[in-house]
Design a protein around this motif. Structure first.
Motif, PDB file in Angstrom:
ATOM      1  N   PHE A   1      -8.899  10.772   3.051  1.00 32.87           N
ATOM      2  CA  PHE A   1      -8.709   9.933   1.879  1.00 32.87           C
ATOM      3  C   PHE A   1      -9.879   8.956   1.742  1.00 32.87           C
ATOM      4  O   PHE A   1     -10.478   8.824   0.671  1.00 32.87           O
ATOM      5  CB  PHE A   1      -7.387   9.175   2.003  1.00 32.87           C
ATOM      6  CG  PHE A   1      -7.141   8.209   0.879  1.00 32.87           C
ATOM      7  CD1 PHE A   1      -6.741   8.664  -0.368  1.00 32.87           C
ATOM      8  CD2 PHE A   1      -7.324   6.843   1.055  1.00 32.87           C
ATOM      9  CE1 PHE A   1      -6.526   7.782  -1.410  1.00 32.87           C
ATOM     10  CE2 PHE A   1      -7.106   5.958   0.015  1.00 32.87           C
ATOM     11  CZ  PHE A   1      -6.706   6.428  -1.221  1.00 32.87           C
TER      12      PHE A   1
ATOM     13  N   PRO B   1       0.835  -1.201   0.000  1.00 34.91           N
ATOM     14  CA  PRO B   1       0.000   0.000   0.000  1.00 34.91           C
ATOM     15  C   PRO B   1       0.872   1.255   0.000  1.00 34.91           C
ATOM     16  O   PRO B   1       1.910   1.291   0.657  1.00 34.91           O
ATOM     17  CB  PRO B   1      -0.781  -0.117   1.312  1.00 34.91           C
ATOM     18  CG  PRO B   1      -0.752  -1.571   1.640  1.00 34.91           C
ATOM     19  CD  PRO B   1       0.570  -2.069   1.146  1.00 34.91           C
ATOM     20  N   LEU B   2       0.432   2.273  -0.777  1.00 35.80           N
ATOM     21  CA  LEU B   2       1.256   3.456  -0.977  1.00 35.80           C
ATOM     22  C   LEU B   2       1.134   4.429   0.188  1.00 35.80           C
ATOM     23  O   LEU B   2       0.084   4.533   0.808  1.00 35.80           O
ATOM     24  CB  LEU B   2       0.819   4.178  -2.256  1.00 35.80           C
ATOM     25  CG  LEU B   2       1.375   3.678  -3.587  1.00 35.80           C
ATOM     26  CD1 LEU B   2       2.870   3.967  -3.640  1.00 35.80           C
ATOM     27  CD2 LEU B   2       1.142   2.211  -3.855  1.00 35.80           C
ATOM     28  N   GLU B   3       2.199   5.167   0.433  1.00 32.93           N
ATOM     29  CA  GLU B   3       2.154   6.235   1.424  1.00 32.93           C
ATOM     30  C   GLU B   3       1.856   7.541   0.704  1.00 32.93           C
ATOM     31  O   GLU B   3       2.433   7.807  -0.339  1.00 32.93           O
ATOM     32  CB  GLU B   3       3.516   6.366   2.120  1.00 32.93           C
ATOM     33  CG  GLU B   3       3.873   5.138   2.919  1.00 32.93           C
ATOM     34  CD  GLU B   3       5.220   5.269   3.623  1.00 32.93           C
ATOM     35  OE1 GLU B   3       5.834   6.343   3.529  1.00 32.93           O
ATOM     36  OE2 GLU B   3       5.622   4.289   4.257  1.00 32.93           O
ATOM     37  N   ILE B   4       0.937   8.332   1.249  1.00 39.69           N
ATOM     38  CA  ILE B   4       0.701   9.642   0.644  1.00 39.69           C
ATOM     39  C   ILE B   4       0.891  10.710   1.722  1.00 39.69           C
ATOM     40  O   ILE B   4       0.012  10.959   2.535  1.00 39.69           O
ATOM     41  CB  ILE B   4      -0.681   9.726  -0.014  1.00 39.69           C
ATOM     42  CG1 ILE B   4      -0.826   8.567  -1.008  1.00 39.69           C
ATOM     43  CG2 ILE B   4      -0.851  11.066  -0.723  1.00 39.69           C
ATOM     44  CD1 ILE B   4      -2.067   8.586  -1.821  1.00 39.69           C
ATOM     45  N   PRO B   5       2.040  11.332   1.731  1.00 37.59           N
ATOM     46  CA  PRO B   5       2.364  12.288   2.792  1.00 37.59           C
ATOM     47  C   PRO B   5       1.376  13.456   2.810  1.00 37.59           C
ATOM     48  O   PRO B   5       0.951  13.926   1.752  1.00 37.59           O
ATOM     49  CB  PRO B   5       3.764  12.787   2.421  1.00 37.59           C
ATOM     50  CG  PRO B   5       4.319  11.776   1.490  1.00 37.59           C
ATOM     51  CD  PRO B   5       3.144  11.165   0.790  1.00 37.59           C
ATOM     52  N   GLY B   6       1.019  13.874   4.003  1.00 35.94           N
ATOM     53  CA  GLY B   6       0.176  15.059   4.153  1.00 35.94           C
ATOM     54  C   GLY B   6      -1.310  14.782   4.010  1.00 35.94           C
ATOM     55  O   GLY B   6      -2.132  15.629   4.337  1.00 35.94           O
ATOM     56  N   VAL B   7      -1.677  13.617   3.479  1.00 32.60           N
ATOM     57  CA  VAL B   7      -3.093  13.320   3.284  1.00 32.60           C
ATOM     58  C   VAL B   7      -3.608  12.474   4.452  1.00 32.60           C
ATOM     59  O   VAL B   7      -3.141  11.363   4.679  1.00 32.60           O
ATOM     60  CB  VAL B   7      -3.334  12.594   1.952  1.00 32.60           C
ATOM     61  CG1 VAL B   7      -4.792  12.182   1.821  1.00 32.60           C
ATOM     62  CG2 VAL B   7      -2.928  13.482   0.791  1.00 32.60           C
ATOM     63  N   ASN B   8      -4.549  13.054   5.170  1.00 28.16           N
ATOM     64  CA  ASN B   8      -5.145  12.399   6.312  1.00 28.16           C
ATOM     65  C   ASN B   8      -5.923  11.151   5.875  1.00 28.16           C
ATOM     66  O   ASN B   8      -6.653  11.178   4.886  1.00 28.16           O
ATOM     67  CB  ASN B   8      -6.062  13.447   6.965  1.00 28.16           C
ATOM     68  CG  ASN B   8      -6.788  12.927   8.157  1.00 28.16           C
ATOM     69  OD1 ASN B   8      -7.617  12.027   8.023  1.00 28.16           O
ATOM     70  ND2 ASN B   8      -6.494  13.490   9.307  1.00 28.16           N
TER      71      ASN B   8
ATOM     72  N   LEU C   1      -1.874   9.161   5.450  1.00 24.52           N
ATOM     73  CA  LEU C   1      -2.184   7.860   4.878  1.00 24.52           C
ATOM     74  C   LEU C   1      -0.942   6.965   4.772  1.00 24.52           C
ATOM     75  O   LEU C   1      -0.016   7.259   4.009  1.00 24.52           O
ATOM     76  CB  LEU C   1      -2.813   8.036   3.496  1.00 24.52           C
ATOM     77  CG  LEU C   1      -3.262   6.745   2.812  1.00 24.52           C
ATOM     78  CD1 LEU C   1      -4.331   6.035   3.611  1.00 24.52           C
ATOM     79  CD2 LEU C   1      -3.732   7.026   1.402  1.00 24.52           C
ATOM     80  N   ASN C   2      -0.961   5.899   5.565  1.00 25.26           N
ATOM     81  CA  ASN C   2       0.088   4.874   5.557  1.00 25.26           C
ATOM     82  C   ASN C   2       1.471   5.364   5.952  1.00 25.26           C
ATOM     83  O   ASN C   2       2.408   4.575   6.014  1.00 25.26           O
ATOM     84  CB  ASN C   2       0.188   4.174   4.178  1.00 25.26           C
ATOM     85  CG  ASN C   2      -1.006   3.268   3.935  1.00 25.26           C
ATOM     86  OD1 ASN C   2      -1.564   2.712   4.872  1.00 25.26           O
ATOM     87  ND2 ASN C   2      -1.405   3.135   2.674  1.00 25.26           N
TER      88      ASN C   2
END
Lengths: 478, 415, 244
Positions: free
Chosen positions: C97, C86-93, C141-142
């Motif tokens: 999401f 699963p991908l990490e998306i910095p800054g996105v709660n 996220l992640n």
């Protein structure tokens, strides 16, 4: 994609012009024009003398040319330096007297001037071309001693304060555009927060350029006296026009002992069309002086508009223990260009500064972060932390980071980090798998990228800025 | 100074027999230099080091003509004896010895009396100065598929006879396909207040490796400028290490073009400065092809009134997708009057790249010193240990173990 | 529900899937087992619409070709992929999401979008069921999640989005036994007569907890054997090398 892009661009929703009769000074830059402006504003002689001094100085100055975005030569004699709606040649005492067309304009921009229509108590100073047309909540602010009015009014009613502080942060001897502003500035906001007062509401100025071939040269002066606090917001829009218009503002902030000023900008001037035609040249000088001990100045900016943005909101950290912050999101798309950043000049002991810059470039645009951190010999035990991240979308655009770092002090620490990256295919795929279309996915990821800065904005602005971030990049995903 | 320049230039032409073509180019270069003069801080490249001022402050009566007709005596004690190596020896700007005892003779070629390149639109006035005054311009060629068995040391020696002169050297190095050269440059200066201007041109062809170690460690009052132009073809590797410590002023400029896919460049350096020394490293890494990689690590330890400058630029053009660029600079300021200025710059036109830079400067971590003191070290010992570790990090990046050992010895670093 | 006929997939001229056939009916749970490099992840990438593959053959989802649909349109139709990484998306709660995702899908299906309160109620319930630490939902996220937390987050998303076809790409790898049970419970609770699952795995361990209806063995881009749950046990005993 192309057509969609064009359609989207037509969506610069502030692109309308208001058809209103205005009084203009003749085109051109000369002593007569400066006198005209000064007289129109009923200024005292010292103010006119000050303007003239700037004008004399200007003759010996050249436009700077070290910046990355180049622009065609500006003919300073072909600009109107003063334009005011005829109906406000005498500033109306209250909103009932204000031209309904102006009220309507601001309503369309989402800035209702009627106090009862404001949601959560933000006092607004509305500047239309060269004049302030209305300032709201004056009485309420008066109760606690806060002065919030147009600078023209302040020159007449609070000359002591203006005389003491104007030019104290951006001197007459500064660079070309700052000095030009000192000679011909028209209107802008003035704020004074008395000692110990926490300003009870957000103060905000909304700048609108309406008239064509007109430059806007506003001047803002904010003084936070000992132990006071103020949060100030600035928004700007302009109609879509084929020509480039010059906006050269000066903003000066002074924070005395233990005072704090928070200054937020959402800049959405008309950026020009998809081929780079038209748009505002946004050449702005913003500087804050942390004059007193323990004072603090924080700049937050979301720069999405203008054909060329060229500004470095800066902090001079003179008082011991003072601190400066700069949070910035700059987005360029199509043919926009931005060269923006900050300067943190550490003069006092134990001074701190923090810089967070997020740059996003798409289309054919070009973005530069340029910054200076200068720690002087006397600024013992000072700290700076800088983080600059850039995101590129496509390979027709550019992203540049040019930080200048000077450390003359062995007891101080400077740390700087910068990265440049793109949105990964895998991140996009992941979001799409969860049902988001590519544009939504990019909007989401970019907002995440900008989060540290968006968090700094006052609530009402943050929501708007988030939307703006999404809109500004529309059409940039292939 | 202009008068002196003209007199010296004519004297040079008179006393040398340059080809007609070279004289023509030299004249053009000379005129270009006269027009531009020594660079000053108004030029962005020289913003932090005003060479014009530095020269006029440090060198009285600078002259540009240097009689190279008589050979100089070579002081054998200067040579490094801990490892076998090939030698080129310059004394006061004159080539005194070329010795490739360890190599197959037909695999190495040395050309001199080359035709100078025509001055181009380059804004660098010091290259024009070099072009105008250089006497023997020579070129070293390493033939295809040949790896030198031993490193080549270039000794740059100046002796007491040399005072207030401008010395100009120009060396080209061509590494043909699949060749390998380790090049160590050692300077040893007993001379005072000269301006030494050296141009290197490295052409590193496909699959070749160049390791270039530049050591400036002996304290001296000379002002130096090294311009290194490096062109890299596909799959080539260049490693540069700079020990910037001895001279009063030295600016090492490295302009590296990664022209071929998978080419990579590693530029590491340390400043160890005291007194009023002022050193600069300027790098310009141009990523011009896909999958190119660059890595730069620069560290400095500054004492007394010294000043170090690092200007490092990573440029990525729109073709150079998948570029990996990294740059980090750190400095420890031991005194209040020291100064560390950096300008780590990124200019990027491709979207699928990984580029980052970092910079940090400040004092020694007092907590660490305290920790070491609780373990029984005194303040000075603790400080030394920390500085040692700080610099060792960079020296450890040197990939040649023999030379790494030598450099550690020179820097008296402990493991 | 899902019909794959003669699917071939190449990436950079390398053939990964060759003549792949599979049919999944509503309510069925299929497991695909195979060694590393057999083409398992390629299959999940292709079903979810990842770009970069040259494909031929036919993939029908509810009798419509998937190749005509963008990734997000497949998600709207009810295909869910639990990512192997699963991908990490910095800054996105994480909450934001999830809400954005759920509402995008609801909107595409013509359903009413959930407001913040309705959404939070739903998430709270689902998170509790999965013993998912709610505090994590307010994080990026992640980002900074452990391997197990990321996988549980995938199952949480699955249970919130309520897909028709769930593809679990090596969801069991990197999970300890407790986390494995929670993941399996999550899947089992979603098993309904209309919901199907495709479980891609290397080991049969997960299949102890999620009983598949069919097991297929994938080797070198082809299904070489299909059978019931007993096939997984046989495979485990013999190993991939001796199986053929």
């Amino acid at each position: 994609m192309r057509e969609k892009e064009i359609a989207k661009l037509k969506d610069y929703k502030y692109g309308f012009a208001t058809d209103i009769e205005s009084i203009k000074a003749p085109k051109g830059l000369n002593k007569e024009i400066i006198k005209f402006i000064s007289e129109a504003k009923k200024e005292p002689k010292w103010m006119l003398d000050w303007r003239m001094k700037a004008y004399e100085r200007l003759k010996n100055l050249k436009e700077p040319n070290w910046q990355k975005p180049k622009y065609p030569k500006i003919d300073y004699q072909d600009i109107y330096y003063y334009s005011a709606p005829k109906s406000v040649s005498e500033k109306p005492k209250n909103l009932d007297e204000l031209d309904p067309k102006l009220l309507e304009t601001y309503k369309k921009l989402g800035i209702p001037l009627q106090e009862q229509q404001r949601l959560n108590g933000i006092a607004v100073d509305a500047v239309f071309d060269s004049v302030s047309v209305a300032t709201t909540f004056k009485d309420k602010l008066n109760d606690v001693g806060v002065i919030f009015c147009s600078i023209s009014e302040a020159i007449q009613k609070h000359p002591g304060l203006v005389k003491k502080y104007i030019g104290s942060v951006i001197p007459l001897t500064d660079h070309y555009f700052a000095t030009l502003n000192s000679a011909v500035f028209t209107d802008g906001s003035f704020v004074y927060i008395p000692p110990g007062v926490k300003c009870p509401m957000e103060l905000s100025t909304y700048f609108r350029i309406n008239a064509s071939q007109t430059g806007q040269f506003e001047r803002t002066l904010i003084i936070a006296d000992k132990g006071s606090y103020v949060s100030y917001l600035e928004g700007c829009t302009a109609p879509m026009r084929d020509e480039n218009q010059l906006h050269a503002a000066n903003v000066e902030l002074v924070a005395l002992d233990d005072a704090e000023i928070k200054y937020s900008t959402v800049q959405n001037w008309y950026p020009g069309d998809k081929d780079g035609k038209g748009g505002i040249y946004n050449f702005v000088t913003k500087r804050g002086l942390c004059k007193g001990v323990n004072s603090k100045i924080s700049w937050t900016q979301v720069e999405t508009g203008s054909a060329i943005t060229w500004k470095y909101p800066s902090c001079v950290l003179k008082g011991d223990n003072s601190s400066g912050e700069f949070y910035s999101i700059a987005i360029t798309n199509n043919h926009q260009k931005a060269d923006t950043g900050t300067k943190m000049i550490h003069l006092g002991k134990n001074t701190k500064s923090k810089i967070i810059s997020k740059g996003i470039s798409a289309g054919f645009s070009d973005m530069t972060y340029r910054g200076l951190v200068d720690i002087s010999l006397k600024a013992k035990n000072s700290r700076n932390y800088t983080q600059c991240d850039s995101l590129l979308m496509g390979n027709k655009c550019g992203a540049h980071t040019v930080p200048y770092i000077k450390n003359k002090n062995s007891e101080s620490n400077i740390a700087h980090e910068a990265t440049t990256s793109k949105i990964s295919e895998d991140q996009l795929h992941y979001c799409q798998q969860r049902g988001l279309n590519p544009e939504e996915a990019v909007g989401l990821i970019v907002n995440g990228f900008c989060k540290e800065v968006l968090q700094q904005l006052p609530m009402e602005f943050a929501v708007e800025a988030q939307k703006l971030v999404g809109i500004s990049l529309e059409g940039s995903v292939g | 100074m202009e008068e002196q320049l003209k007199i010296d230039f004519e004297k040079l032409l008179e006393n040398s027999n340059f080809s007609k073509k070279n004289v023509e180019i030299k004249r053009k270069s000379f005129n270009n230099f006269i027009e531009k003069g020594f660079p000053n801080r108004r030029q962005e490249n020289w913003k932090f080091s005003d060479l014009n001022q530095i020269i006029s402050k440090n060198i009285k009566n600078l002259s540009f003509y240097n009689d190279l007709s008589k050979p100089n005596k070579i002081d054998q004690s200067i040579f490094i004896d801990s490892l076998e190596h090939n030698k080129i020896v310059f004394i006061n700007g004159r080539i005194e010895k070329i010795e490739f005892d360890y190599e197959e003779k037909n695999k190495i070629e040395i050309l001199d009396d080359l035709v100078l390149e025509k001055p181009n639109n380059n804004n660098n006035s010091l290259i024009f100065l070099n072009n105008a005054f250089v006497c023997k311009y020579f070129k070293l060629i390493v033939k295809k598929n040949y790896s030198l068995k031993k490193p080549l040391f270039i000794y740059n020696i100046t002796n007491k006879d040399l005072v207030s002169k401008s010395i100009n050297l120009k060396v080209d190095v061509l590494l043909e396909e699949n060749s390998y050269l380790k090049l160590v440059e050692l300077s040893n200066d007993k001379s005072v207040t000269n301006f030494i201007n050296i141009n290197y041109n490295f052409d590193v062809q496909k699959n070749s490796i160049l390791k270039n170690y530049k050591i400036d460690n002996n304290s001296n009052s000379n002002i130096k400028y090294y311009f290194n132009n490096i062109n890299q073809d596909t799959n080539s590797v260049v490693e540069v290490f700079l020990l910037s410590s001895g001279s009063e002023f030295i600016k090492n400029e490295i302009n590296c073009c990664l022209n071929g896919k998978y080419a990579s460049a590693f530029v590491n350096g340390v400043f160890i400065l005291n007194k009023s020394k002022h050193h600069e490293i300027k790098t310009n890494i141009n990523h011009l092809a896909e999958y190119t990689k660059s890595y730069q690590l620069i560290k400095g330890v500054l004492e007394d009134n010294s000043k170090a400058v690092y200007q490092g630029k990573i440029f990525v053009n729109s073709k150079a997708q998948k570029t990996d660029g990294y740059q980090l600079s750190k400095a420890i300021l031991l005194n209040d009057n020291t100064e560390f200025n950096t300008k780590p710059e990124l200019e990027i036109y491709a979207d699928d790249v990984k580029c980052s830079h970092g910079s940090a400067s400040g004092n020694l971590n007092e907590n660490l010193i305290f920790y070491l003191q609780t373990r029984g070290l005194n303040y000075q010992e603790a400080k030394k240990l920390l500085i040692n570790g700080f610099l060792l990090d960079v020296v450890e990046k040197i990939t040649d173990s023999e030379i790494k050992k030598l450099i550690k010895n020179i820097m008296s670093l402990k493991q | 529900m899902l019909k794959i006929k003669n699917l071939k997939a190449d990436i950079e001229n390398k053939s990964i899937l060759k003549n792949f056939n599979l049919e999944i009916k509503p309510g069925e749970v299929h497991a695909i087992m195979g060694p590393n490099g057999s083409g398992k992840s390629t299959l999940s990438n292709i079903l979810s619409g990842k770009k970069g593959y040259d494909v031929s053959g036919e993939v029908l989802f509810e009798n419509k070709s998937l190749f005509d649909l963008e990734t997000e349109e497949r998600a709207h139709k009810g295909i869910f992929l639990a990512f192997q990484y699963p991908l990490e998306i910095p800054g996105v709660n994480t909450n934001i999401f999830l809400k954005t995702s759920l509402n995008a899908i609801r909107k595409a299906r013509g359903e009413k979008e959930l407001d913040a309160i309705e959404f939070l109620k739903l998430v709270k319930l689902k998170a509790q069921n999965l013993k998912f630490d709610e505090e994590k939902l307010n994080r990026q996220l992640n980002v900074g999640f452990s391997g197990g937390e990321k996988k549980k987050n995938e199952i949480l998303q699955m249970s919130i989005l309520n897909p028709k076809l769930s593809i679990l790409d090596e969801t069991d790898s990197g999970l300890d036994i407790d986390a494995l049970k929670i993941v399996a419970d999550g899947v089992n609770s979603l098993r309904k007569k209309d919901n199907s699952f495709l479980i891609i795995t290397h080991y049969q361990r997960l299949l102890d907890y999620i009983k598949p209806d069919y097991v297929h063995v994938l080797m070198e881009g082809k299904i070489i054997k299909s059978g019931g749950p007993e096939l997984a046990l046989e495979l485990e005993k013999k190993g991939y090398e001796n199986f053929n």
